[in-house]
Design a protein around this motif. Structure first.
Motif, short mmCIF file in Angstrom:
data_model
loop_
_atom_site.label_atom_id
_atom_site.label_comp_id
_atom_site.label_asym_id
_atom_site.label_seq_id
_atom_site.Cartn_x
_atom_site.Cartn_y
_atom_site.Cartn_z
N LYS A 103 7.50 4.71 -6.50
CA LYS A 103 7.50 5.04 -5.27
C LYS A 103 8.22 6.45 -4.99
CE LYS A 103 12.53 3.52 -5.49
NZ LYS A 103 13.30 2.30 -4.65
N THR A 104 7.86 7.14 -4.25
CA THR A 104 8.27 8.70 -4.09
C THR A 104 9.14 8.99 -3.29
OG1 THR A 104 5.76 9.15 -3.94
CG2 THR A 104 7.11 10.96 -3.32
N VAL A 105 10.21 9.97 -4.59
CA VAL A 105 11.77 9.94 -3.81
C VAL A 105 11.49 11.54 -3.35
CG1 VAL A 105 14.44 9.85 -4.07
CG2 VAL A 105 12.69 7.51 -5.12
N GLU A 106 12.30 11.41 -2.90
CA GLU A 106 12.15 13.35 -2.22
C GLU A 106 13.48 13.73 -2.31
OE1 GLU A 106 12.38 16.11 1.55
OE2 GLU A 106 10.28 14.86 1.35
N THR A 107 14.59 14.03 -3.22
CA THR A 107 15.05 14.50 -3.25
C THR A 107 15.53 16.38 -2.79
OG1 THR A 107 15.65 15.09 -5.28
CG2 THR A 107 16.31 13.24 -4.68
N GLN A 108 16.65 16.89 -2.30
CA GLN A 108 17.17 18.51 -1.71
C GLN A 108 17.86 19.04 -3.53
OE1 GLN A 108 19.39 18.10 1.94
NE2 GLN A 108 17.15 19.68 1.93
N VAL A 109 17.32 19.67 -4.01
CA VAL A 109 17.49 20.59 -5.49
C VAL A 109 18.60 22.13 -4.78
CG1 VAL A 109 17.00 21.61 -7.54
CG2 VAL A 109 16.22 19.26 -6.57
N VAL A 110 19.00 22.56 -5.43
CA VAL A 110 20.01 23.13 -5.46
C VAL A 110 20.18 24.39 -6.98
CG1 VAL A 110 22.11 24.92 -4.64
CG2 VAL A 110 20.94 22.64 -3.00
N THR A 111 19.69 24.99 -6.73
CA THR A 111 19.54 25.92 -8.15
C THR A 111 20.76 27.19 -8.27
OG1 THR A 111 17.91 27.55 -8.48
CG2 THR A 111 17.94 25.08 -8.96
N THR A 112 21.07 27.87 -9.01
CA THR A 112 21.68 28.98 -9.60
C THR A 112 21.31 29.41 -10.43
OG1 THR A 112 23.71 27.43 -10.20
CG2 THR A 112 23.64 28.00 -8.32
N ARG A 113 21.35 31.15 -11.09
CA ARG A 113 21.34 31.50 -11.81
C ARG A 113 21.89 33.25 -12.25
NH1 ARG A 113 16.90 31.70 -9.02
NH2 ARG A 113 16.12 33.22 -8.10
N PRO A 114 22.72 33.46 -12.90
CA PRO A 114 22.84 34.50 -12.22
C PRO A 114 22.22 35.58 -12.08
CG PRO A 114 23.43 33.76 -14.65
CD PRO A 114 22.28 32.73 -14.11
N ARG A 115 22.84 37.19 -11.16
CA ARG A 115 21.90 37.84 -11.50
C ARG A 115 21.51 39.09 -11.93
NH1 ARG A 115 23.39 40.09 -4.59
NH2 ARG A 115 22.46 41.94 -6.88
N ARG A 116 20.75 39.44 -12.22
CA ARG A 116 20.44 40.40 -13.43
C ARG A 116 21.21 41.58 -13.71
NH1 ARG A 116 16.02 38.65 -15.98
NH2 ARG A 116 14.56 37.21 -15.65
N ASP A 117 21.62 42.16 -11.80
CA ASP A 117 22.30 43.27 -11.51
C ASP A 117 23.09 43.61 -11.78
OD1 ASP A 117 21.87 42.17 -8.84
OD2 ASP A 117 21.37 43.30 -8.10
N THR A 118 23.93 42.17 -11.88
CA THR A 118 25.75 41.77 -12.21
C THR A 118 26.38 41.68 -13.01
OG1 THR A 118 25.31 40.14 -10.34
CG2 THR A 118 25.68 41.73 -9.39
#
Length: 109
Positions: free
Chosen positions: A78-93
């Motif tokens: 079965k196909t399951v759809e999820t929402q994904v939220v990723t975070t990563r540090p900004r390179r300029d800070t």
């Protein structure tokens, strides 16, 4: 510096929080290993918490052991759809100071 409206503070807070969670999980692993290495017998009580070490057995289906005709048949998937939220540090800070301090506080000794 680019700020993306009202979600900018939320993005920063979520990134810091995920960094703290990662550090806490690493510390948890260190403590967990120390408990297993000590091989306590029975219950161990601290000032505020009690811990028990026990074995637990569970069964899991190993999909790789199924015959190809079942693994490749779309009726069994079965196909399951999820929402994904990723975070990563900004390179300029640089990371926020409180984030850096939190990491230093929970490093293993």
């Amino acid at each position: 510096m680019r700020r993306d409206g009202p979600l900018a503070e939320i993005a920063d807070e979520l990134g810091v929080l995920r960094g703290r969670i990662k550090a806490l999980k690493a510390r948890e692993q260190v403590l967990w290993q120390a408990i297993l290495d000590a091989r306590p017998n029975g219950t161990v009580s601290g000032e505020s918490f009690t811990l028990d070490v026990r074995r637990q057995v569970s069964r899991r289906l190993d999909g790789q052991q199924l015959p190809d005709h079942i693994r490749e048949d779309p009726r069994y998937w079965k196909t399951v759809e999820t929402q994904v939220v990723t975070t990563r540090p900004r390179r300029d800070t640089a990371p926020p100071w409180d984030m850096a301090e939190d990491f230093a506080l929970i490093e293993p000794f």
